[in-house]
Design an enzyme around this catalytic site. Sequence first.
Site, PDB file in Angstrom:
ATOM      1  N   HIS A 190       0.834  -1.153   0.328  1.00 55.43           N
ATOM      2  CA  HIS A 190       0.157   0.316   0.023  1.00 55.43           C
ATOM      3  C   HIS A 190       0.934   0.972   0.123  1.00 55.43           C
ATOM      4  O   HIS A 190       0.385   2.866   0.207  1.00 55.43           O
ATOM      5  CB  HIS A 190      -0.894  -0.226   1.682  1.00 55.43           C
ATOM      6  CG  HIS A 190      -0.261   0.452   2.223  1.00 55.43           C
ATOM      7  ND1 HIS A 190       0.468  -0.741   2.989  1.00 55.43           N
ATOM      8  CD2 HIS A 190      -0.107   1.419   3.556  1.00 55.43           C
ATOM      9  CE1 HIS A 190       0.853   0.016   4.368  1.00 55.43           C
ATOM     10  NE2 HIS A 190       0.772   1.115   4.168  1.00 55.43           N
TER      11      HIS A 190
HETATM   12  C1  UD1 Z   1      -2.660   5.163   5.908  1.00 52.95           C
HETATM   13  C2  UD1 Z   1      -0.986   5.713   6.648  1.00 52.95           C
HETATM   14  C3  UD1 Z   1      -0.235   4.625   6.752  1.00 52.95           C
HETATM   15  C4  UD1 Z   1      -1.064   3.971   7.454  1.00 52.95           C
HETATM   16  C5  UD1 Z   1      -1.429   3.613   5.905  1.00 52.95           C
HETATM   17  C6  UD1 Z   1      -2.409   1.832   6.653  1.00 52.95           C
HETATM   18  C7  UD1 Z   1      -1.029   8.468   6.545  1.00 52.95           C
HETATM   19  C8  UD1 Z   1       0.359   9.533   5.004  1.00 52.95           C
HETATM   20  N1  UD1 Z   1       0.067   7.268   5.880  1.00 52.95           N
HETATM   21  O1  UD1 Z   1      -2.048   5.217   4.254  1.00 52.95           O
HETATM   22  O2  UD1 Z   1       0.990   5.341   7.279  1.00 52.95           O
HETATM   23  O3  UD1 Z   1       0.165   2.690   7.050  1.00 52.95           O
HETATM   24  O4  UD1 Z   1      -2.953   4.286   6.130  1.00 52.95           O
HETATM   25  O5  UD1 Z   1      -3.130   1.525   6.107  1.00 52.95           O
HETATM   26  O6  UD1 Z   1      -1.013   9.365   6.793  1.00 52.95           O
HETATM   27  N2  UD1 Z   1      -9.323   4.557   0.633  1.00 52.95           N
HETATM   28  C9  UD1 Z   1     -10.022   4.016   0.869  1.00 52.95           C
HETATM   29  N3  UD1 Z   1     -11.452   3.758   2.184  1.00 52.95           N
HETATM   30  C10 UD1 Z   1     -10.584   3.919   2.753  1.00 52.95           C
HETATM   31  C11 UD1 Z   1      -9.666   4.477   3.038  1.00 52.95           C
HETATM   32  C12 UD1 Z   1      -8.426   4.485   1.969  1.00 52.95           C
HETATM   33  O7  UD1 Z   1     -10.688   4.005  -1.038  1.00 52.95           O
HETATM   34  O8  UD1 Z   1     -11.604   3.548   4.136  1.00 52.95           O
HETATM   35  C13 UD1 Z   1      -8.260   4.878  -0.394  1.00 52.95           C
HETATM   36  C14 UD1 Z   1      -8.954   6.585  -0.761  1.00 52.95           C
HETATM   37  O9  UD1 Z   1      -8.135   6.398  -2.030  1.00 52.95           O
HETATM   38  C15 UD1 Z   1      -7.452   7.367  -0.204  1.00 52.95           C
HETATM   39  C16 UD1 Z   1      -6.271   5.893   0.024  1.00 52.95           C
HETATM   40  O10 UD1 Z   1      -6.786   4.918  -0.184  1.00 52.95           O
HETATM   41  O11 UD1 Z   1      -6.852   8.083  -1.137  1.00 52.95           O
HETATM   42  C17 UD1 Z   1      -5.086   6.404   0.560  1.00 52.95           C
HETATM   43  O12 UD1 Z   1      -5.387   6.553   1.933  1.00 52.95           O
HETATM   44  P1  UD1 Z   1      -4.707   7.275   3.280  1.00 52.95           P
HETATM   45  O13 UD1 Z   1      -5.313   6.902   4.304  1.00 52.95           O
HETATM   46  O14 UD1 Z   1      -4.752   8.191   2.391  1.00 52.95           O
HETATM   47  O15 UD1 Z   1      -3.484   6.807   3.219  1.00 52.95           O
HETATM   48  P2  UD1 Z   1      -3.347   5.192   3.618  1.00 52.95           P
HETATM   49  O16 UD1 Z   1      -2.142   4.546   2.345  1.00 52.95           O
HETATM   50  O17 UD1 Z   1      -4.237   3.802   4.020  1.00 52.95           O
END
Ligand code: UD1
Length: 363
Positions: free
Chosen positions: A205
């Site tokens: 991820h």
């Molecule tokens: C975040 C953390 C990372 C952690 C990870 C665990 C930051 C900078 N990063 O990364 O350190 O290891 O969480 O998973 O805070 N999305 C969905 N549904 C959700 C959540 C996310 O569709 O419930 C998608 C969205 O398109 C979003 C992307 O995933 O833009 C990334 O989500 P985000 O929370 O920004 O970062 P993670 O990659 O999950």
Amino acid sequence: MKKVISLVGARPQFIKEAIIGAEVRRQNAWNHILVHSGQHYDANMSDIFFNELDMKQPDYFLGVGSGLHGKQTAEVLTKFEELLLNEKPDIVLVYGDTNTTVAGALAAVKLKIPVAHVEAGIRQEPKDMPEETNRVLTDHISKYLFCCSGLAAKNLEKEGITEGVFVVGDVMYDLYLKMKPRFTPKETREQYGLEEGTYIITTLHRDFNVDNPESLRNILKGLLQAKKETGLEIILPLHPRTRKRIAEFGMQSLVENLKTTEPIGYLDLMSLTQDCAAVVTDSGGYQKEAYYAGKRAVVVMPDTGWRELTEVQWNLFAEAEIESVLQASMKCLQEWPFGEAVYGKGNAGEKIVRCLQQDDDWL
Ligand code: UD1
């Protein structure tokens, strides 16, 4: 009774709060208010953990959702500040290294509310990775810094942080030991159509792996090669970020021969890990959990915050290159001496709660 606000928002934080929240209840330590920022919101990225880890439902949900780093961080900051002004807690607890962590710590410290950081002192290259920025900033504004190992405390010392540092162990190890009796390796394997010892579990991820088409393609091709060479099945639960990128980059054909699934909750993932051949991951938490389960992991990262495990070559690094992923995966299948516990004794949660309770400064 004093009031503590515990702020969570992303998957790894739910897991950590599960232990702290349970320990607070056990010790009847303080009035524990749970706030969910909403950074993760899909049912299998969030609700599933609250249900299966017997957590109390959040008292507040900030509904922040996804977005650019600045926007996401700013929204947590704004909404959490307002909440802090109303609730006036004695302390704020934050976990790990996400945007939710740094925003929560910043909102609190500006209101002169002491911050306690669980999983402090982790340092990792490259310095410009978002999680590293979040860790460094959070550590430098925290009053209580709870470290998983002596190495983390040393990292803090190098930056001049020596006050309020406590080496307590890893709350994720506590949780692993606590939940182990509930793991069901055979049943879960069968549910996913997998046989004992015949599969590698992969999770991806990180932005530097999955947002870059070349890196993502190389990793997936490396996994396909590993499958071909070893005859092992590769199971790949897809983080929503990774699923989106695969679609966007037109890489569906590269995952057709892998066993992809929706993100998997804690109990299923840990149950599957009991019987896997090895793990390939870019998750900080999961590379440790693999070790707790006695499994070796390929770490698809340029560096790791969990160097204790790579230094003894229990976990092996791979670059986002086909050959590197293949070679590390093959090597990880070899037997290797299992080192003694490096992340505490499984009582980190108890130590954290006792430590905060005993501090007269805020009690
Ligand atoms: C975040 C953390 C990372 C952690 C990870 C665990 C930051 C900078 N990063 O990364 O350190 O290891 O969480 O998973 O805070 N999305 C969905 N549904 C959700 C959540 C996310 O569709 O419930 C998608 C969205 O398109 C979003 C992307 O995933 O833009 C990334 O989500 P985000 O929370 O920004 O970062 P993670 O990659 O999950």
